[in-house]
Design an enzyme around this catalytic site. Structure first.
Site, PDB file in Angstrom:
ATOM      1  N   ARG A   9       0.819  -1.221   0.000  1.00 43.29           N
ATOM      2  CA  ARG A   9       0.000   0.000   0.000  1.00 43.29           C
ATOM      3  C   ARG A   9       0.853   1.272   0.000  1.00 43.29           C
ATOM      4  O   ARG A   9       0.424   2.308  -0.519  1.00 43.29           O
ATOM      5  CB  ARG A   9      -0.954  -0.020   1.209  1.00 43.29           C
ATOM      6  CG  ARG A   9      -2.063   1.042   1.143  1.00 43.29           C
ATOM      7  CD  ARG A   9      -3.119   0.784   2.203  1.00 43.29           C
ATOM      8  NE  ARG A   9      -4.225   1.737   2.122  1.00 43.29           N
ATOM      9  CZ  ARG A   9      -4.484   2.679   3.030  1.00 43.29           C
ATOM     10  NH1 ARG A   9      -3.703   2.806   4.097  1.00 43.29           N
ATOM     11  NH2 ARG A   9      -5.514   3.490   2.891  1.00 43.29           N
ATOM     12  N   ILE A  12      -7.321   7.427  -1.148  1.00 44.32           N
ATOM     13  CA  ILE A  12      -7.161   5.977  -1.196  1.00 44.32           C
ATOM     14  C   ILE A  12      -7.989   5.443  -0.036  1.00 44.32           C
ATOM     15  O   ILE A  12      -7.848   5.884   1.106  1.00 44.32           O
ATOM     16  CB  ILE A  12      -5.674   5.560  -1.095  1.00 44.32           C
ATOM     17  CG1 ILE A  12      -5.512   4.034  -1.122  1.00 44.32           C
ATOM     18  CG2 ILE A  12      -4.999   6.142   0.133  1.00 44.32           C
ATOM     19  CD1 ILE A  12      -4.055   3.582  -1.197  1.00 44.32           C
ATOM     20  N   SER A  13      -8.896   4.522  -0.340  1.00 45.31           N
ATOM     21  CA  SER A  13      -9.863   4.073   0.665  1.00 45.31           C
ATOM     22  C   SER A  13      -9.195   3.348   1.828  1.00 45.31           C
ATOM     23  O   SER A  13      -8.108   2.772   1.694  1.00 45.31           O
ATOM     24  CB  SER A  13     -10.907   3.146   0.027  1.00 45.31           C
ATOM     25  OG  SER A  13     -11.737   3.855  -0.853  1.00 45.31           O
ATOM     26  N   GLN A  14      -9.878   3.359   2.951  1.00 44.66           N
ATOM     27  CA  GLN A  14      -9.485   2.600   4.137  1.00 44.66           C
ATOM     28  C   GLN A  14      -9.371   1.118   3.753  1.00 44.66           C
ATOM     29  O   GLN A  14     -10.238   0.586   3.051  1.00 44.66           O
ATOM     30  CB  GLN A  14     -10.570   2.809   5.191  1.00 44.66           C
ATOM     31  CG  GLN A  14     -10.448   1.985   6.433  1.00 44.66           C
ATOM     32  CD  GLN A  14     -11.716   2.071   7.277  1.00 44.66           C
ATOM     33  OE1 GLN A  14     -12.766   2.456   6.781  1.00 44.66           O
ATOM     34  NE2 GLN A  14     -11.609   1.718   8.531  1.00 44.66           N
ATOM     35  N   PRO A  15      -8.317   0.407   4.180  1.00 47.62           N
ATOM     36  CA  PRO A  15      -8.183  -1.009   3.840  1.00 47.62           C
ATOM     37  C   PRO A  15      -9.414  -1.846   4.194  1.00 47.62           C
ATOM     38  O   PRO A  15      -9.774  -2.759   3.446  1.00 47.62           O
ATOM     39  CB  PRO A  15      -6.948  -1.441   4.643  1.00 47.62           C
ATOM     40  CG  PRO A  15      -6.110  -0.204   4.693  1.00 47.62           C
ATOM     41  CD  PRO A  15      -7.100   0.920   4.847  1.00 47.62           C
TER      42      PRO A  15
END
Length: 208
Positions: free
Chosen positions: A32, A58-61
């Site tokens: 990431r 960038i989205s939260q995992p």
């Protein structure tokens, strides 16, 4: 052997209800930190969304894992992603299926994502600079469509590009947003509301 940071994130995701081991393995395999600016590299393995410029994130995992899991992918699934962004979600999908199609309306983000994917030897992705509301008609139909920004209502073009028994996963709403999972059964669409979410808006028509 995964690092302690990666293992910590995977354990968090399991605690939050992620059970698909293929999805968790893909999360572990994709670095990431390669998808964020240097200033945020130290936060890359934290379970949080991060800015990537151009007003995008960038989205939260957890959200990446949750939405990917909801797609119920097989290696043969034909997948369309709306909103390439940093390319992180794209990379996760590329580890799970033979080929991914991805549309991004911001040209600079599309090119940066393509460069990152190439550096990671992920060559099973086709990207397109275009309006996500319109999907990718020339490549349709799709078994799975994932949208990484929130439209105020479900785009009809995306529903039309779903194959029979295909699944669309997307956030919907303006001030109050909810993650939806939609399965096509012939000419009917079965809609399930999953949980409350917060995404950047899916901008219509306007390319950048």
């Amino acid at each position: 052997m995964v690092s302690k940071r990666v293992e910590s994130l995977l354990n968090q995701l399991r605690t939050q209800g992620i059970v698909d081991e293929r999805v968790l393995e893909a999360i572990a395999l994709v670095p990431r930190e390669k998808f964020v600016d240097e200033a945020f590299e130290h936060k890359a393995w934290e379970n949080t969304a991060l800015p990537i410029g151009q007003g995008q994130t960038i989205s939260q995992p957890y959200m990446v894992a949750r939405m990917t899991e909801l797609l119920t992918l097989t290696p043969e699934s034909r997948v369309l992603e709306i909103g390439t962004g940093s390319g992180y979600q794209t990379a996760i999908l590329a580890h799970l299926v033979h080929h991914v199609c991805s549309v991004e309306r911001i040209k600079s983000l599309q090119w940066q994502a393509r460069r990152r994917l190439k550096q990671l030897d992920l060559h099973n992705v086709s990207t397109r600079h275009g309006d996500g509301w319109q999907g990718w008609q020339a490549r349709a139909p799709f078994d799975a469509i994932i949208v990484t920004a929130a439209p105020p209502e479900i785009p009809t073009a995306l529903l039309a590009q779903l194959d029979d028994d295909g699944v669309l996963v997307l956030p919907v709403g303006e001030e109050h947003q909810f993650l939806k999972r939609i399965r096509r059964r012939g000419n009917e669409f079965i809609i399930d509301t999953v949980e409350a979410v917060r995404f950047v808006p899916l901008v219509k028509g306007e390319l950048a």
